[in-house]
Write an enzyme that holds these catalytic residues in place. Structure first.
Site, PDB file in Angstrom:
ATOM      1  N   GLU A  17       0.885  -1.177   0.000  1.00  0.00           N
ATOM      2  CA  GLU A  17       0.000   0.000   0.000  1.00  0.00           C
ATOM      3  C   GLU A  17       0.917   1.219   0.000  1.00  0.00           C
ATOM      4  O   GLU A  17       1.612   1.481   0.980  1.00  0.00           O
ATOM      5  CB  GLU A  17      -0.904   0.004   1.235  1.00  0.00           C
ATOM      6  CG  GLU A  17      -1.861  -1.179   1.302  1.00  0.00           C
ATOM      7  CD  GLU A  17      -2.903  -1.177   0.199  1.00  0.00           C
ATOM      8  OE1 GLU A  17      -3.028  -0.173  -0.527  1.00  0.00           O
ATOM      9  OE2 GLU A  17      -3.595  -2.202   0.051  1.00  0.00           O
ATOM     10  N   CYS A  65      -1.774   8.938   3.278  1.00  0.00           N
ATOM     11  CA  CYS A  65      -1.641   8.485   1.885  1.00  0.00           C
ATOM     12  C   CYS A  65      -2.813   9.022   1.071  1.00  0.00           C
ATOM     13  O   CYS A  65      -2.660   9.337  -0.108  1.00  0.00           O
ATOM     14  CB  CYS A  65      -1.590   6.968   1.835  1.00  0.00           C
ATOM     15  SG  CYS A  65      -2.912   6.176   2.748  1.00  0.00           S
TER      16      CYS A  65
HETATM   17  N1  LIG Z   1      -1.510   3.356   0.638  1.00  0.00           N
HETATM   18  C1  LIG Z   1      -1.541   3.317   1.962  1.00  0.00           C
HETATM   19  O1  LIG Z   1      -2.325   2.592   2.564  1.00  0.00           O
HETATM   20  C2  LIG Z   1      -0.606   4.181   2.759  1.00  0.00           C
HETATM   21  C3  LIG Z   1      -0.925   4.468   4.084  1.00  0.00           C
HETATM   22  C4  LIG Z   1      -0.066   5.270   4.820  1.00  0.00           C
HETATM   23  C5  LIG Z   1       1.090   5.774   4.255  1.00  0.00           C
HETATM   24  N2  LIG Z   1       1.379   5.501   2.970  1.00  0.00           N
HETATM   25  C6  LIG Z   1       2.568   6.091   2.342  1.00  0.00           C
HETATM   26  O2  LIG Z   1       3.687   5.993   3.218  1.00  0.00           O
HETATM   27  C7  LIG Z   1       4.601   7.052   2.930  1.00  0.00           C
HETATM   28  C8  LIG Z   1       5.043   7.737   4.201  1.00  0.00           C
HETATM   29  O3  LIG Z   1       5.593   6.849   5.076  1.00  0.00           O
HETATM   30  P1  LIG Z   1       7.181   6.657   5.269  1.00  0.00           P
HETATM   31  O4  LIG Z   1       7.898   7.924   4.969  1.00  0.00           O
HETATM   32  O5  LIG Z   1       7.360   6.015   6.599  1.00  0.00           O
HETATM   33  O6  LIG Z   1       7.491   5.655   4.090  1.00  0.00           O
HETATM   34  P2  LIG Z   1       8.865   4.912   3.778  1.00  0.00           P
HETATM   35  O7  LIG Z   1       8.665   4.195   2.511  1.00  0.00           O
HETATM   36  O8  LIG Z   1      10.028   5.812   3.937  1.00  0.00           O
HETATM   37  O9  LIG Z   1       9.004   3.841   4.987  1.00  0.00           O
HETATM   38  C9  LIG Z   1       8.004   2.873   5.195  1.00  0.00           C
HETATM   39  C10 LIG Z   1       8.599   1.721   5.969  1.00  0.00           C
HETATM   40  O10 LIG Z   1       9.592   1.098   5.162  1.00  0.00           O
HETATM   41  C11 LIG Z   1      10.769   0.912   5.928  1.00  0.00           C
HETATM   42  N3  LIG Z   1      11.931   0.798   5.053  1.00  0.00           N
HETATM   43  C12 LIG Z   1      12.749   1.765   4.595  1.00  0.00           C
HETATM   44  N4  LIG Z   1      13.721   1.231   3.840  1.00  0.00           N
HETATM   45  C13 LIG Z   1      13.513  -0.107   3.810  1.00  0.00           C
HETATM   46  C14 LIG Z   1      14.175  -1.202   3.210  1.00  0.00           C
HETATM   47  N5  LIG Z   1      15.272  -1.040   2.465  1.00  0.00           N
HETATM   48  N6  LIG Z   1      13.666  -2.438   3.393  1.00  0.00           N
HETATM   49  C15 LIG Z   1      12.569  -2.634   4.127  1.00  0.00           C
HETATM   50  N7  LIG Z   1      11.894  -1.638   4.746  1.00  0.00           N
HETATM   51  C16 LIG Z   1      12.375  -0.386   4.587  1.00  0.00           C
HETATM   52  C17 LIG Z   1      10.758   2.105   6.864  1.00  0.00           C
HETATM   53  O11 LIG Z   1      11.616   1.887   7.960  1.00  0.00           O
HETATM   54  C18 LIG Z   1       9.292   2.137   7.263  1.00  0.00           C
HETATM   55  O12 LIG Z   1       9.047   1.187   8.260  1.00  0.00           O
HETATM   56  C19 LIG Z   1       3.840   7.985   2.002  1.00  0.00           C
HETATM   57  O13 LIG Z   1       4.284   7.786   0.695  1.00  0.00           O
HETATM   58  C20 LIG Z   1       2.393   7.542   2.163  1.00  0.00           C
HETATM   59  O14 LIG Z   1       1.582   7.864   1.065  1.00  0.00           O
HETATM   60  C21 LIG Z   1       0.551   4.703   2.205  1.00  0.00           C
END
Ligand SMILES: NC(=O)c1ccc[n+]([C@@H]2O[C@H](COP(=O)([O-])OP(=O)(O)OC[C@H]3O[C@@H](n4cnc5c(N)ncnc54)[C@H](O)[C@@H]3O)[C@@H](O)[C@H]2O)c1
Length: 485
Positions: free
Chosen positions: A257, A291
């Site tokens: 997501e 999001c």
């Molecule tokens: N579509 C949805 O349901 C939904 C809901 C909420 C947030 N979001 C999205 O989330 C984003 C914001 O959140 P964020 O800044 O925490 O996102 P992000 O992608 O930076 O991080 C998300 C998660 O991924 C982890 N991560 C980072 N690098 C990784 C790797 N190499 N391997 C595995 N995991 C790793 C992070 O530690 C965190 O736990 C926005 O783009 C938002 O739109 C989407």
């Protein structure tokens, strides 16, 4: 950095991993800061690759035999525990995220809803029955289906923007389906996830069913995703990381997501005052870090001046400031770096010809609610996901043009359309690229049990929401029995 802020009567925390029912501290730690003051409010253990593998093994070796009633009871108890300490939970989330109490209280309520829906859904039989004597060559048999928990472990990764509710959306359906899940929450907001684990244990959950590993995502993320005992990877976060996660998940079920640039489309027959109220909140609630926040406001040219004036008036009324002040409408974004990125996107748009009607001001990790007018669809402020309280207004002439602009995005999560005309509404329902289309509501409108999720760069089309997640977390077994009609 100074110690924890007194005003929140916060007790500084040293948090450990939650593995196999134990709280495990580690010499290597990372800090969590309160974004409003910059104060360090907790240190959290950094898991090693071995810690992650150990947690997955503990989960793998455990087979849950909880009845549906047991699962219902645990989830409802967890719900009651959270509800009875609602203010404490809201303060915890505010502390680690900088979101204001109005937002975090709302989030705690949503998490309680998720737990209730998952508990109720655990009581619903999910099998199907097919009679076989339906055709001339039919037989005296029936075919049944039953849903079983996965053989392997679920690996879950969550973002910072809803530190509790994102976690509960992954975990409650896992409990409801007798699965075992290992979570890696965001390193920016790990505290609610750890507290939620303790709450579930207090409610009676066998600890191997839910464990939490925290630390450096680059170090432990790939270990969790690549563990041979992990059968399903569920990730919520940004598109860039999400695509890398999906690619490395390989032959595993994968639910991702991801981000969005959700449009709110305002047609010339909309109730403009009510729509402006909804759209502004849709852009700014949760500090614009959803999001499904409104990230593009498409307004029909004939009503655009009036609508922008109303939108600006709504923005003026929002109170920003100390997230712990109960009157504050908008707290901080996640950190100063994020606020600077938002400011840079707004400034670039203004340099390219957009008109700043309100806001555009940064202070530390605060970014003021901002209304930008005369944005064109190719500006980065609308083509990229700006994760902050910004309402960029794009003007259009015909309904067809609105559809075309909305669909020009690489994202397709949700959309909101404001019109009184049923024919016009249905056209947008049919033609928009989106996982959800809300008529007369913002893109983020949902209840926690309904199917939710995007397509294109917002996701692979597999939905979340309690009901769909429970389907994703189960294998359908088909069996047949002799049966006399
Ligand atoms: N579509 C949805 O349901 C939904 C809901 C909420 C947030 N979001 C999205 O989330 C984003 C914001 O959140 P964020 O800044 O925490 O996102 P992000 O992608 O930076 O991080 C998300 C998660 O991924 C982890 N991560 C980072 N690098 C990784 C790797 N190499 N391997 C595995 N995991 C790793 C992070 O530690 C965190 O736990 C926005 O783009 C938002 O739109 C989407």
């Amino acid at each position: 950095m100074s110690a924890a802020p007194e005003s929140a009567s916060w007790r500084y925390r040293h948090e450990g991993l939650r593995i196999g029912g134990e709280t495990l501290n580690r010499d290597r730690t990372f800090a969590v800061h309160h974004p409003h003051t910059g104060d360090r409010v907790a240190t959290v253990a950094m898991a090693t690759a071995d810690d992650v593998r150990h947690a997955v093994l503990v989960a793998e070796r455990f087979r849950s035999r909880l009845s549906r009633h047991d699962r219902y009871t645990i989830l409802m108890r967890a719900r009651e525990l959270i509800d009875s300490r609602r203010e404490e939970w809201a303060r915890l989330i505010t502390m680690e995220s900088g979101l204001c109490l109005k937002d975090t209280d709302y989030e705690v309520g949503r998490a309680c809803d998720v737990l209730m829906f998952a508990a109720n859904q655990a009581l619903v039989d999910d099998g199907e029955i097919y009679s076989c004597d339906l055709t001339p060559h039919g037989r005296a048999r029936k075919v049944f289906t039953t849903r079983e928990p996965l053989l392997g472990v679920i690996g879950a990764i969550t973002p910072f923007n809803h530190p509790l509710n994102q976690v509960v959306h992954k975990v409650a359906p896992a409990v409801a389906t007798n699965n075992r899940l290992v979570l890696k929450p965001s390193e920016k907001t790990p505290l609610a996830a750890l507290a939620f684990a303790d709450t579930l244990y207090e409610a009676g959950l066998p600890p191997p069913m839910f464990q939490v590993v925290t630390g450096d995502p680059a170090e432990i993320g790939p270990v969790l995703i690549g563990d041979p005992h992990v059968e399903l990877v569920t990730f919520t976060g940004g598109t860039e990381v999400g695509k890398r996660v999906a690619a490395s998940a390989g032959y595993r079920r994968t639910v991702v997501e991801l981000g969005g640039t959700d449009p709110a489309i305002v047609l010339d027959d909309a109730d403009l005052a009510e729509t402006a109220r909804l759209v502004l909140l849709g852009a700014c609630k949760n500090s614009g870090q959803r999001c499904t926040a409104v990230k593009r406001v498409l307004v029909q040219a004939g009503v655009a001046d009036e609508f922008v004036a109303l939108l600006t008036e709504q923005a003026r009324q929002l109170r920003t400031g100390d997230p712990f002040d109960s009157q504050t409408d908008i707290g901080t974004v996640i950190d100063e770096q994020a606020a600077r990125r938002i400011g840079a996107a707004v400034d670039d748009a203004v340099r390219a010809g957009a008109v700043l009607r309100h806001g555009g001001v940064r202070s530390g990790a605060h970014y003021a609610p901002t209304v930008l007018d005369h944005v064109v669809p190719t500006m980065a402020v609308v083509t990229e996901e700006v994760f902050g309280p910004v309402a960029p207004v794009v003007r259009f002439t015909t309904d067809e043009e609105a559809v075309q602009i909305a669909n020009s995005s690489r994202y397709a999560l949700s959309a909101g359309v404001f019109t009184k005309g049923l024919d016009r509404a249905l056209r947008f329902v049919n033609e928009l690229h989106a996982g959800t289309v809300n008529i007369g509501e913002v893109p983020g409108y949902r209840i926690e049990s309904t199917p939710f999720g995007g397509i294109k760069d917002s996701g692979l089309g597999y939905k979340e929401g309690v009901v769909e997640t429970m389907k994703a977390y189960t294998n359908v077994k088909t069996f047949s029995l002799p049966w006399q009609p």
